[in-house]
Design a protein around this motif. Structure first.
Motif, PDB file in Angstrom:
ATOM      1  N   ASN A 140     -58.729  86.229   3.640  1.00  0.00           N
ATOM      2  CA  ASN A 140     -57.615  85.870   4.798  1.00  0.00           C
ATOM      3  C   ASN A 140     -57.856  86.611   6.093  1.00  0.00           C
ATOM      4  O   ASN A 140     -57.684  87.853   6.117  1.00  0.00           O
ATOM      5  N   TYR A 141     -58.436  85.773   6.964  1.00  0.00           N
ATOM      6  CA  TYR A 141     -58.893  86.358   8.157  1.00  0.00           C
ATOM      7  C   TYR A 141     -57.804  86.353   9.305  1.00  0.00           C
ATOM      8  O   TYR A 141     -58.110  87.005  10.283  1.00  0.00           O
ATOM      9  N   SER A 142     -56.500  86.299   8.768  1.00  0.00           N
ATOM     10  CA  SER A 142     -55.444  86.355   9.831  1.00  0.00           C
ATOM     11  C   SER A 142     -55.247  87.870   9.870  1.00  0.00           C
ATOM     12  O   SER A 142     -55.379  88.717   9.079  1.00  0.00           O
ATOM     13  N   ALA A 143     -54.569  88.171  11.069  1.00  0.00           N
ATOM     14  CA  ALA A 143     -54.073  89.729  11.582  1.00  0.00           C
ATOM     15  C   ALA A 143     -52.815  89.877  11.051  1.00  0.00           C
ATOM     16  O   ALA A 143     -52.689  91.039  11.146  1.00  0.00           O
ATOM     17  N   SER A 144     -52.094  88.931  10.918  1.00  0.00           N
ATOM     18  CA  SER A 144     -50.720  89.147  10.595  1.00  0.00           C
ATOM     19  C   SER A 144     -50.125  88.259   9.349  1.00  0.00           C
ATOM     20  O   SER A 144     -49.132  88.526   8.707  1.00  0.00           O
ATOM     21  N   ALA A 145     -50.711  87.356   9.001  1.00  0.00           N
ATOM     22  CA  ALA A 145     -49.950  86.298   8.159  1.00  0.00           C
ATOM     23  C   ALA A 145     -50.386  86.313   6.607  1.00  0.00           C
ATOM     24  O   ALA A 145     -51.671  86.354   6.405  1.00  0.00           O
ATOM     25  N   THR A 146     -49.582  86.427   5.779  1.00  0.00           N
ATOM     26  CA  THR A 146     -49.914  86.492   4.408  1.00  0.00           C
ATOM     27  C   THR A 146     -50.015  85.085   3.811  1.00  0.00           C
ATOM     28  O   THR A 146     -49.100  84.307   4.209  1.00  0.00           O
ATOM     29  N   VAL A 147     -50.961  84.576   3.070  1.00  0.00           N
ATOM     30  CA  VAL A 147     -51.242  83.167   2.956  1.00  0.00           C
ATOM     31  C   VAL A 147     -51.081  83.145   1.444  1.00  0.00           C
ATOM     32  O   VAL A 147     -51.781  84.031   0.573  1.00  0.00           O
ATOM     33  N   ASN A 148     -50.356  82.163   0.703  1.00  0.00           N
ATOM     34  CA  ASN A 148     -50.460  81.958  -0.503  1.00  0.00           C
ATOM     35  C   ASN A 148     -51.507  80.927  -1.037  1.00  0.00           C
ATOM     36  O   ASN A 148     -51.670  79.893  -0.496  1.00  0.00           O
ATOM     37  N   LEU A 149     -52.354  81.058  -1.998  1.00  0.00           N
ATOM     38  CA  LEU A 149     -53.421  80.384  -2.335  1.00  0.00           C
ATOM     39  C   LEU A 149     -52.975  79.055  -3.261  1.00  0.00           C
ATOM     40  O   LEU A 149     -53.637  78.344  -3.367  1.00  0.00           O
ATOM     41  N   LYS A 150     -51.752  79.262  -3.577  1.00  0.00           N
ATOM     42  CA  LYS A 150     -51.059  78.080  -4.467  1.00  0.00           C
ATOM     43  C   LYS A 150     -51.364  76.703  -3.727  1.00  0.00           C
ATOM     44  O   LYS A 150     -50.821  76.369  -2.502  1.00  0.00           O
ATOM     45  N   GLY A 151     -52.156  75.602  -4.412  1.00  0.00           N
ATOM     46  CA  GLY A 151     -52.121  74.699  -3.720  1.00  0.00           C
ATOM     47  C   GLY A 151     -53.438  74.361  -2.970  1.00  0.00           C
ATOM     48  O   GLY A 151     -54.142  73.196  -2.962  1.00  0.00           O
ATOM     49  N   TYR A 152     -54.326  75.421  -2.572  1.00  0.00           N
ATOM     50  CA  TYR A 152     -55.426  75.362  -2.260  1.00  0.00           C
ATOM     51  C   TYR A 152     -56.681  74.827  -3.238  1.00  0.00           C
ATOM     52  O   TYR A 152     -56.360  75.139  -4.199  1.00  0.00           O
ATOM     53  N   VAL A 153     -57.516  73.928  -2.794  1.00  0.00           N
ATOM     54  CA  VAL A 153     -58.585  73.423  -3.644  1.00  0.00           C
ATOM     55  C   VAL A 153     -59.924  74.012  -3.005  1.00  0.00           C
ATOM     56  O   VAL A 153     -60.394  73.847  -1.955  1.00  0.00           O
ATOM     57  N   VAL A 154     -60.864  74.238  -4.234  1.00  0.00           N
ATOM     58  CA  VAL A 154     -62.188  74.433  -3.882  1.00  0.00           C
ATOM     59  C   VAL A 154     -62.942  73.427  -4.490  1.00  0.00           C
ATOM     60  O   VAL A 154     -62.698  73.069  -5.859  1.00  0.00           O
ATOM     61  N   LYS A 155     -64.058  72.813  -3.550  1.00  0.00           N
ATOM     62  CA  LYS A 155     -64.749  71.821  -4.409  1.00  0.00           C
ATOM     63  C   LYS A 155     -66.238  72.186  -4.000  1.00  0.00           C
ATOM     64  O   LYS A 155     -66.416  72.611  -2.886  1.00  0.00           O
ATOM     65  N   ASP A 156     -67.151  71.344  -4.712  1.00  0.00           N
ATOM     66  CA  ASP A 156     -68.619  71.399  -4.378  1.00  0.00           C
ATOM     67  C   ASP A 156     -68.800  69.837  -3.997  1.00  0.00           C
ATOM     68  O   ASP A 156     -67.918  68.976  -4.023  1.00  0.00           O
ATOM     69  N   ALA A 157     -70.062  69.755  -3.669  1.00  0.00           N
ATOM     70  CA  ALA A 157     -70.556  68.476  -3.208  1.00  0.00           C
ATOM     71  C   ALA A 157     -70.324  67.259  -4.034  1.00  0.00           C
ATOM     72  O   ALA A 157     -70.228  66.164  -3.557  1.00  0.00           O
ATOM     73  N   THR A 158     -70.727  67.786  -5.155  1.00  0.00           N
ATOM     74  CA  THR A 158     -70.563  66.679  -6.204  1.00  0.00           C
ATOM     75  C   THR A 158     -69.018  66.287  -6.616  1.00  0.00           C
ATOM     76  O   THR A 158     -68.877  65.291  -7.445  1.00  0.00           O
ATOM     77  N   GLY A 159     -68.017  66.795  -6.277  1.00  0.00           N
ATOM     78  CA  GLY A 159     -66.656  66.745  -6.540  1.00  0.00           C
ATOM     79  C   GLY A 159     -66.315  67.673  -7.859  1.00  0.00           C
ATOM     80  O   GLY A 159     -64.980  67.568  -7.941  1.00  0.00           O
ATOM     81  N   ASN A 160     -66.854  68.580  -8.240  1.00  0.00           N
ATOM     82  CA  ASN A 160     -66.301  69.788  -9.212  1.00  0.00           C
ATOM     83  C   ASN A 160     -65.231  70.222  -8.291  1.00  0.00           C
ATOM     84  O   ASN A 160     -65.635  70.653  -7.026  1.00  0.00           O
TER      85      ASN A 160
END
Length: 166
Positions: free
Chosen positions: A66-86
């Motif tokens: 989290n590069y924000s200087a002030s905001a807390t971020v909830n990861l819920k709902g974020y998605v990580v993928k690779d080039a083949t769709g994993n």
């Protein structure tokens, strides 16, 4: 100063101004999200084995910061993928304070805010050992970050870990 010299100076000044503006605009577009991929251990040490009981998929991980200087971020709902769709979707609440990070590891384990770790609960490797593209998507579906790597081009020391941002 001759007219040709004035034209040359003006053209040089215009080129410099353009060179300064273009990276700034691209940089602003790249940082539309507080969350960014900090780095990846894409080649787990040892011989690759995706056995849940004796494999080394836990040693493969992606670090998100989290590069924000002030905001807390909830990861819920974020998605990580690779080039083949994993893909991996953060399905539980995991809060990153400003400047904090999380390691998304392969294999099974206990997620922990205190230890900055989330497990994929999957013993298959996600990242290719030679090259891949890593995408991070916001819960809205818009792209938060993207990075491509090649073992030869992005990993000078050959340890399988590349750091993207400082």
């Amino acid at each position: 100063m001759s007219q040709h010299a004035r034209i040359g100076v003006a053209a040089f000044a215009a080129a410099c101004a353009t060179a300064v503006l273009i990276p700034t605009q691209a940089h602003a577009a790249e940082y539309s999200s507080a969350l960014k991929v900090l780095g990846a251990q894409y080649d787990a040490p040892g011989r690759d084995s995706n056995s849940c009981s004796s494999g080394n998929t836990r040693a493969e991980y992606l670090t998100i910061r989290n590069y924000s200087a002030s905001a807390t971020v909830n990861l819920k709902g974020y998605v990580v993928k690779d080039a083949t769709g994993n893909r991996f979707r953060f399905t539980a609440n995991h809060y990153l304070q400003p400047g904090d990070y999380v390691k998304l590891r392969g294999g099974h384990g206990t997620d922990s805010d205190k230890n900055n770790v989330v497990y994929r609960d999957n013993c298959n490797f996600l990242w290719n050992n030679d090259r891949d593209t890593i995408y991070l998507y916001k819960p809205s579906g818009s792209r938060a970050d993207v990075h491509a790597y090649t073992k030869r081009g992005s990993d000078a020391d050959g340890n399988g870990y590349i750091r993207f941002h400082r």
